[in-house]
Design an enzyme around this catalytic site. Structure first.
Site, PDB file in Angstrom:
ATOM      1  N   SER A  34       4.015  56.950 -19.247  1.00  0.00           N
ATOM      2  CA  SER A  34       5.370  56.759 -18.721  1.00  0.00           C
ATOM      3  C   SER A  34       5.606  57.589 -17.476  1.00  0.00           C
ATOM      4  O   SER A  34       6.415  57.232 -16.620  1.00  0.00           O
ATOM      5  CB  SER A  34       6.410  57.156 -19.774  1.00  0.00           C
ATOM      6  OG  SER A  34       6.523  56.191 -20.776  1.00  0.00           O
ATOM      7  N   ASN A  39       0.380  54.583 -24.526  1.00  0.00           N
ATOM      8  CA  ASN A  39      -0.155  55.848 -25.041  1.00  0.00           C
ATOM      9  C   ASN A  39      -0.847  55.695 -26.378  1.00  0.00           C
ATOM     10  O   ASN A  39      -0.854  56.625 -27.190  1.00  0.00           O
ATOM     11  CB  ASN A  39       0.987  56.869 -25.175  1.00  0.00           C
ATOM     12  CG  ASN A  39       1.723  57.097 -23.870  1.00  0.00           C
ATOM     13  OD1 ASN A  39       1.129  56.996 -22.797  1.00  0.00           O
ATOM     14  ND2 ASN A  39       2.999  57.392 -23.964  1.00  0.00           N
ATOM     15  N   ASP A  48      14.663  51.373 -18.249  1.00  0.00           N
ATOM     16  CA  ASP A  48      14.341  52.509 -19.111  1.00  0.00           C
ATOM     17  C   ASP A  48      15.534  52.829 -20.003  1.00  0.00           C
ATOM     18  O   ASP A  48      16.276  51.916 -20.388  1.00  0.00           O
ATOM     19  CB  ASP A  48      13.947  53.711 -18.243  1.00  0.00           C
ATOM     20  CG  ASP A  48      12.861  54.555 -18.877  1.00  0.00           C
ATOM     21  OD1 ASP A  48      13.149  55.245 -19.868  1.00  0.00           O
ATOM     22  OD2 ASP A  48      11.719  54.533 -18.376  1.00  0.00           O
TER      23      ASP A  48
END
Length: 328
Positions: free
Chosen positions: A252, A185, A50
């Site tokens: 996420s 998304n 990340d």
């Protein structure tokens, strides 16, 4: 950018300096039901690929074992894996945050450990090269007491497949590492209008979509034939920069609920044959998931559920192709 990976930024709804809370989402997935039998994930290591982490965060610091920077932040210094975006810190907290001196928030597996692999910079941008290098690093990493990575979480994605990244993922799975990724998304609310994000779309990856508090598919959550499971992904409280806590929304946030769940499941299943571990993890998730009355393109096999009860029947709502892959 064709070869870039990213996360879609979520609006920070609120910022809290202090927070003492056991998030309700832990009970939505029934994590606390298995904390005793699973030892809260103790002994397992989750690699978080990340934007890095707030290494000094009071609810995270003692669970951070190690880290490495693959991004261009800090002039590429591999030893600096600090988070300047907040995304990675939020994801890490969902997995492994803990309360300290009555302050903080609990993650799904508060006694597991974290390997922080920073693959995205302060702008949330990285590359397939950085993620591939990080997966290979996770496979080869050994902790001070011989610990190895058991789970990889990737709350990120890119629009196109990448063979080098895919090969690394397949190798990790053969080594017994369970790989979890966000679905993405880019959804439009239409379960028959497919959106693909990589690495989540790969067969070897547990691809996680988002649901809201009413357990309805989130409008933004990607739909496709390889969605495996869903988890809470809207207005999720977790750790953030400067020792604070914020509420974020996105797939996420859903993926680390599953990665943390895997850290618990690993202490409840057979682990003698490493190559079979992802199979047993998927079997557990599949047989315990809560069926939701929506298209499997949106919710896959259903809502992740954790329980010490032993269910012997398979769910009937699944992707046949994915099922055959994991149970061949």
């Amino acid at each position: 950018m064709k070869n870039s990976i990213h996360f879609k930024a979520s609006e920070v709804v609120s910022v809290l300096d202090t927070l003492t809370l056991t998030p309700g989402n832990l009970d939505v997935i029934k994590a606390r039901d298995v904390w005793e039998i699973s030892k809260q994930g103790e002994g397992n290591v989750v690699a978080v690929l990340d934007t890095g982490v707030d290494t000094d965060h009071q609810s995270l610091s003692r669970n951070i074992m190690d880290g490495y920077n693959f991004s261009d932040d800090d002039k590429g210094d591999p030893n600096i894996f600090e988070d300047y975006a907040g995304h990675g810190t939020h994801v890490a907290g969902i997995i492994a945050a803990y309360q300290d001196k009555g302050r903080g928030i609990y993650g799904v597996a508060p006694k597991c450990k974290l390997l922080i692999l920073k693959v995205m910079n302060r702008n949330g941008v990285g590359s397939y090269k950085s993620i591939t290098e990080a997966i290979n690093y996770a496979m080869d990493w050994t902790g001070p007491k011989g610990e190895k990575v058991n789970v990889i979480n990737m709350s990120l994605g890119g629009p196109t497949p990448n063979e080098e990244m895919h090969s690394a993922i397949k190798k990790a799975r053969r080594k017994g590492i369970t790989v979890v990724a966000a679905a993405g998304n880019e959804g439009d609310g239409n379960p028959n209008s497919f959106e693909r994000s990589y690495p989540g779309y790969y067969q070897e990856v547990i691809q996680v979509g988002s649901v809201n508090k009413e357990l309805q598919p989130s409008f933004f959550s990607n739909n496709n034939v390889n969605i495996d499971f869903v988890a809470p992904g809207e207005n999720v409280y977790s750790t953030h920069l400067d020792n604070k806590f914020v509420k974020l929304t996105g797939t996420s946030m859903a993926a680390p609920y599953v990665a943390g769940s895997v850290a618990l499941i690993l202490n409840m299943i057979e682990r003698e044959k490493p190559s079979m571990i992802p199979y047993f993890v998927y079997h557990y998730l599949l047989t315990h998931a809560r069926k939701l009355n929506y298209s499997i393109h949106s919710v896959g096999n259903g809502l992740v559920q954790l329980t010490s009860a032993n269910k012997l029947t398979f769910m009937t709502s699944y992707s046949p192709e994915k099922f055959a892959y994991f149970f061949k």
